[in-house]
Design an enzyme around this catalytic site. Structure first.
Site, PDB file in Angstrom:
ATOM      1  N   ARG A 185     -37.410 -10.290 -25.825  1.00  0.00           N
ATOM      2  CA  ARG A 185     -38.790 -10.412 -25.347  1.00  0.00           C
ATOM      3  C   ARG A 185     -39.560  -9.174 -25.794  1.00  0.00           C
ATOM      4  O   ARG A 185     -38.971  -8.120 -26.022  1.00  0.00           O
ATOM      5  CB  ARG A 185     -38.838 -10.567 -23.824  1.00  0.00           C
ATOM      6  CG  ARG A 185     -38.108  -9.489 -23.057  1.00  0.00           C
ATOM      7  CD  ARG A 185     -38.258  -9.685 -21.551  1.00  0.00           C
ATOM      8  NE  ARG A 185     -37.316  -8.839 -20.838  1.00  0.00           N
ATOM      9  CZ  ARG A 185     -36.281  -9.281 -20.146  1.00  0.00           C
ATOM     10  NH1 ARG A 185     -36.046 -10.581 -20.055  1.00  0.00           N
ATOM     11  NH2 ARG A 185     -35.476  -8.446 -19.533  1.00  0.00           N
ATOM     12  N   HIS A 190     -67.419  17.410 -17.197  1.00  0.00           N
ATOM     13  CA  HIS A 190     -68.513  17.244 -16.237  1.00  0.00           C
ATOM     14  C   HIS A 190     -68.098  17.563 -14.804  1.00  0.00           C
ATOM     15  O   HIS A 190     -68.817  18.257 -14.083  1.00  0.00           O
ATOM     16  CB  HIS A 190     -69.065  15.822 -16.334  1.00  0.00           C
ATOM     17  CG  HIS A 190     -69.529  15.491 -17.709  1.00  0.00           C
ATOM     18  ND1 HIS A 190     -70.739  15.909 -18.199  1.00  0.00           N
ATOM     19  CD2 HIS A 190     -68.923  14.826 -18.726  1.00  0.00           C
ATOM     20  CE1 HIS A 190     -70.872  15.489 -19.448  1.00  0.00           C
ATOM     21  NE2 HIS A 190     -69.789  14.840 -19.784  1.00  0.00           N
TER      22      HIS A 190
END
Length: 900
Positions: free
Chosen positions: A311, A858
């Protein structure tokens, strides 16, 4: 078409997932890859499952109940899923289905030992592996036992873990069906798992093999630690041989048992190095066929490997595409821009078109290729210095890559002529008029954009925007603007370095920059205090807004599939689930005007939105809903301000900060003058204080200018999307967010959209949201996040980067979505990252902790502006700190203590 209940594995390919499920589809493909051996077997199809489910109408009612249960109501999920499983197992398998399974079993040998394994239609997918969610039964012997275990596999679609997994991945229970694989049992000497990429580092060139004796259930269940081998370029480069005291073996009459491994064999390797290399060669063949790294279950029997499952590995971060086979080193843009969430294709492509440097995309994020800058010693030193000042973890990650012999090529320094990165301070006068002129130029540019774009529609709009993007870059790259930003940062670094050297005091600039002028982001937070002042005198307005907040929270929760009331997520997914005009309460401003004091309150909010409405969380992604589009986002913060502050708080806060900075300046200069050569030191320091206070506030303005322009672009683009909806080209306007700017342009020109492409992009975006982007990523796929390498932090404390001085103790509020904030005075905000849109929260908190950030990002700038102790870059802070815990933030020394 007649339903077919049984398919031989060799008849199956990847196009038949809906009929045979993910596992069987992969096994069918594997069985046809040259040189890959897969145990013989067959698949009982989803047609059989649907037929059996239809035989019990009572299941419908229980599935309805299950779909309405809250994801965290484990007791209800446990009870309902158990009832559904019991009902399915009690359904009699129809005679013709029994006959079909028995015939297929006879081809394997009626009394052959078999493995009976679930194969759901939503497992082993590229974006969700569902590993371990349904059941597997080994060594099942005889038709009666096989039929019984087929029913059990059907029922295992509704185990508690499978139901919960589907809820968390947004998958409807009714859309998933169960097929069952029946295979000849392999009785191996050894078994285990092969990852064709290193599952820990992500390195695509390193395969990892886990191996143990007997059946693989011993490893899967955790009964024993496996031997672990790492293979690169056809050679075992590392191995760790475990003491394997137990193994799982098959019983002669069916079933399995746990057995002791003989003492002399326990520390023998389960595989020889040659066998490991051979296994990895098979894995590479499988990987090449499927086109992506694989998680492969294997068995070794009679000196031959058999593959029992493969998978995709869904947890690896994707690698940016390159047009060569050279080594590349990529730095995350999101960690610099304080937005590490996945972005939609329109957001990615628009940022690329407006950015100053070429950017690559991977996993819904942006990266810059820094390989060439790392390759030459001159540019390398400047890059590492600049990055290190912003984020030491990114610097450490880059140095980790550089330490690997030969990964980064060595190139000569470029020809002289260009100043090095982070070089000498720019020669610019300390003059406030310079900042004023830059701001006026930016405002004029945005006003011209707003004026000129009004008349543009259709393909002409996109041509205009491409020209506007060039103006965008010209404004962003203005040399004077860059000089001002660098001058402010360099003055900060100078003050911190020199005053620590001369006075022994850390981070003095944090206090000296309090209430610096012209900081648009800190002004934005204070301005919302003024909005609260306009609302506070009117109880009817406050009550109304509380109703808007509660209704908005419920509405968001329903859209996100989370009925707990918060659904706190930082990724903006909740916001895109409904069209803007359908969002509950977004018309509240019109209703507000009908109340006593409502016109004043509405005007205050409207004035705020006129100046700051272009902002939002994750604002570098143009597709994110802006405050102007979704003003309810601000309501919780406004109500917190009404509750926690007195009138006039904004002006007082600013003046208090200014006075603290002035007092600190006087204190520092006085102490310096008392030192040897003190007058010179004081004079130099005074010049730098004046410089930093003149320039540091402007650091926030360019981002404001960018986002102001972004909102103008977005309004025009949304208008085009609405025209496409009216023309029947698009189902809904938000679909264009899953097209690149160039594809959107073509859709407007051709009036055609590939609906399948949009569906695939939506699914890919959903998968990207689950990934955590690394700070540094290599072309080998290795994710490198760096470490602080500090020994001055107390045991048990969480290490980070000190960005705003001071120490504070308080209640941690872990907030992942600004709209879910419920803060009280003295609270410490803990979040993944903050961009300018979070600054309205900063006025009401006592400290800040983030997972991402640097000295000049910021959050750090605004924390210093408001005098908040702050530590950023704290790995997994939102997981390691629980909401409501008491913590102590050491903003001067860069660590966080958990006190309760």
């Amino acid at each position: 078409m007649t339903e077919r209940y049984v398919w031989d594995l060799k008849e199956i390919d990847e196009t038949q997932v809906a009929v045979v499920g993910g596992k069987a589809a992969h096994l069918g493909v594997l069985s046809r890859i040259d040189g890959i051996r897969v145990p013989a077997g067959f698949c009982v199809t989803t047609d059989a499952f649907r037929r059996v489910m239809a035989a019990a109408p009572a299941l419908d009612e229980r599935l309805d109940l299950l779909s309405r249960v809250a994801p965290d109501d484990r007791e209800a999920i446990r009870t309902l899923s158990a009832q559904i499983r019991r009902t399915i197992e009690e359904i009699a398998v129809p005679d013709d289905l029994v006959a079909a399974i028995t015939r297929a079993l006879a081809r394997l040998g009626e009394q052959a030992a078999c493995a009976v394994r679930s194969s759901a239609t939503a497992e082993d997918l590229p974006t969700a592996s569902f590993a371990g969610q349904q059941d597997t039964y080994l060594n099942v012997v005889g038709p009666t036992a096989v039929l019984q275990h087929v029913s059990r596999c059907w029922a295992s679609l509704f185990t508690e873990r499978a139901v919960t997994y589907r809820r968390r991945n947004g998958i409807d229970h009714r859309t998933v069906h169960m097929a069952v694989v029946v295979q000849q049992m392999v009785f191996p000497q050894a078994s285990g798992i092969l990852f064709t990429a290193d599952p820990v580092t992500g390195n695509r060139k390193v395969a990892t093999v886990d191996a143990g004796f007997g059946l693989g259930e011993a490893l899967v269940s955790g009964l024993v630690n496996p031997d672990v081998f790492k293979v690169r370029d056809g050679e075992v480069v590392a191995k760790e041989i475990a003491a394997k005291e137990r193994a799982v073996q098959a019983l002669a009459d069916g079933g399995t048992r746990e057995v002791a491994v003989e003492a002399q064999r326990q520390e023998e390797p389960a595989l020889t190095d040659a066998q490991v290399v051979r296994l990895v060669q098979l894995g590479r063949r499988i990987e090449a066929h499927f086109g992506r790294p694989q998680d492969i279950e294997w068995c070794l029997a009679d000196d031959g490997f058999q593959i029992v499952q493969s998978r995709p590995v869904t947890t690896l971060f994707p690698v940016p595409e390159a047009d060569d086979a050279e080594n590349h080193v990529y730095v995350s843009v999101g960690h610099q821009q304080m937005m590490t969430d996945a972005m939609k294709p329109l957001g990615l492509s628009t940022w690329q078109l407006t950015a100053m440097a070429p950017m690559h995309t991977a996993g819904g994020r942006l990266f810059v290729d820094v390989t060439r800058r790392l390759a030459s010693p001159g540019s390398r030193a400047g890059l590492l210095d600049l990055i290190g000042k912003g984020d030491p973890l990114t610097r450490d990650a880059l140095e980790t890559v550089l330490d690997r012999d030969g990964f980064v090529p060595s190139l000569p320094d470029p020809a002289p002529g260009k100043p090095p990165v982070g070089g000498a301070p720019a020669p610019i006068a300390t003059d406030p008029a310079v900042v004023t002129e830059l701001i006026e130029r930016s405002q004029a540019s945005v006003a011209a954009l707003e004026r000129d774009i009004r008349s543009k529609t259709g393909p002409a709009l996109f041509d205009f925007l491409l020209e506007a993007f060039e103006e965008h870059k010209r404004v962003l790259g203005d040399p004077v603007s860059m000089q001002v930003i660098m001058a402010g940062m360099e003055a900060t670094w100078w003050l911190n370095d020199k005053l620590y050297e001369w006075l022994g005091e850390k981070n003095v600039a944090d206090t000296l920059t309090l209430s610096a002028p012209d900081n648009i982001t800190s002004e934005m937070g204070l301005a919302l205090l003024d909005v609260a002042d306009a609302i506070r005198p009117y109880p009817e307005v406050v009550t109304f807004l509380q109703g808007v907040q509660e209704g908005g929270t419920r509405d968001e929760a329903v859209r996100s599939g989370d009925t707990r009331g918060g659904g706190a997520r930082h990724d903006g997914v909740r916001h895109e689930g409904a069209r803007h005009e359908d969002v509950c309460h977004e018309g509240f401003l019109d209703e507000l005007a009908k109340l006593t004091g409502g016109p004043e309150a509405r005007d205050a909010i409207e004035d705020y939105l006129d100046r700051y409405g272009m902002r939002c969380v994750g604002e570098i992604d143009i597709t994110r809903p802006r405050w102007r589009e979704r003003p309810t986002t601000l309501v919780p913060v406004i109500l917190d301000n009404v509750r926690n502050f007195e009138p006039g708080a904004a002006e007082r806060r600013f003046e208090e900060g200014r006075q603290k900075a002035l007092k600190k300046e006087q204190d520092v200069l006085s102490r310096l003058r008392a030192l040897p050569d003190g007058d010179r030191k004081a004079d130099e320091t005074k010049r730098m204080i004046d410089r930093v206070r003149t320039f540091i506030g402007y650091r926030e303005y360019p981002k404001y200018g960018i986002i102001s322009r972004y909102f103008v672009y977005k309004q025009a683009l949304v208008g085009e999307a609405e025209r496409l909806v009216r023309a029947g080209v698009l189902a809904e306007r938000e679909d264009v967010f899953y097209l690149t700017f160039q594809e959107f342009h073509e859709a407007v020109r051709s009036h055609q959209v590939d609906d399948q492409l949009i569906r695939e992009r939506k699914e890919a975006f959903r998968s990207y949201q689950a990934l955590t982007p690394p700070r540094v990523l290599t072309s080998d796929g290795e994710a490198v996040n760096g470490s602080y390498r500090r020994d001055d932090v107390p045991a048990g404390a969480l290490t980070g980067l000190p960005v705003s001085a001071g120490t504070v103790e308080g209640r941690a509020r872990v907030v992942l979505d600004m709209a879910d904030a419920d803060l009280e005075a003295g609270d410490i905000l803990v979040t993944a990252f903050t961009d300018p849109s979070w600054s309205p929260l900063f006025v009401g908190i006592a400290g800040l902790v983030t997972e991402v950030g640097g000295l000049m990002t910021h959050g750090a700038v605004i924390a210093r502006e408001y005098g908040l102790p702050a530590v950023v870059g704290v790995a997994q802070a939102t997981r390691l700190i629980r909401d409501g815990q008491r913590i102590r933030v050491h903003g001067t020394d860069g660590y966080v203590e958990i006190l309760s």
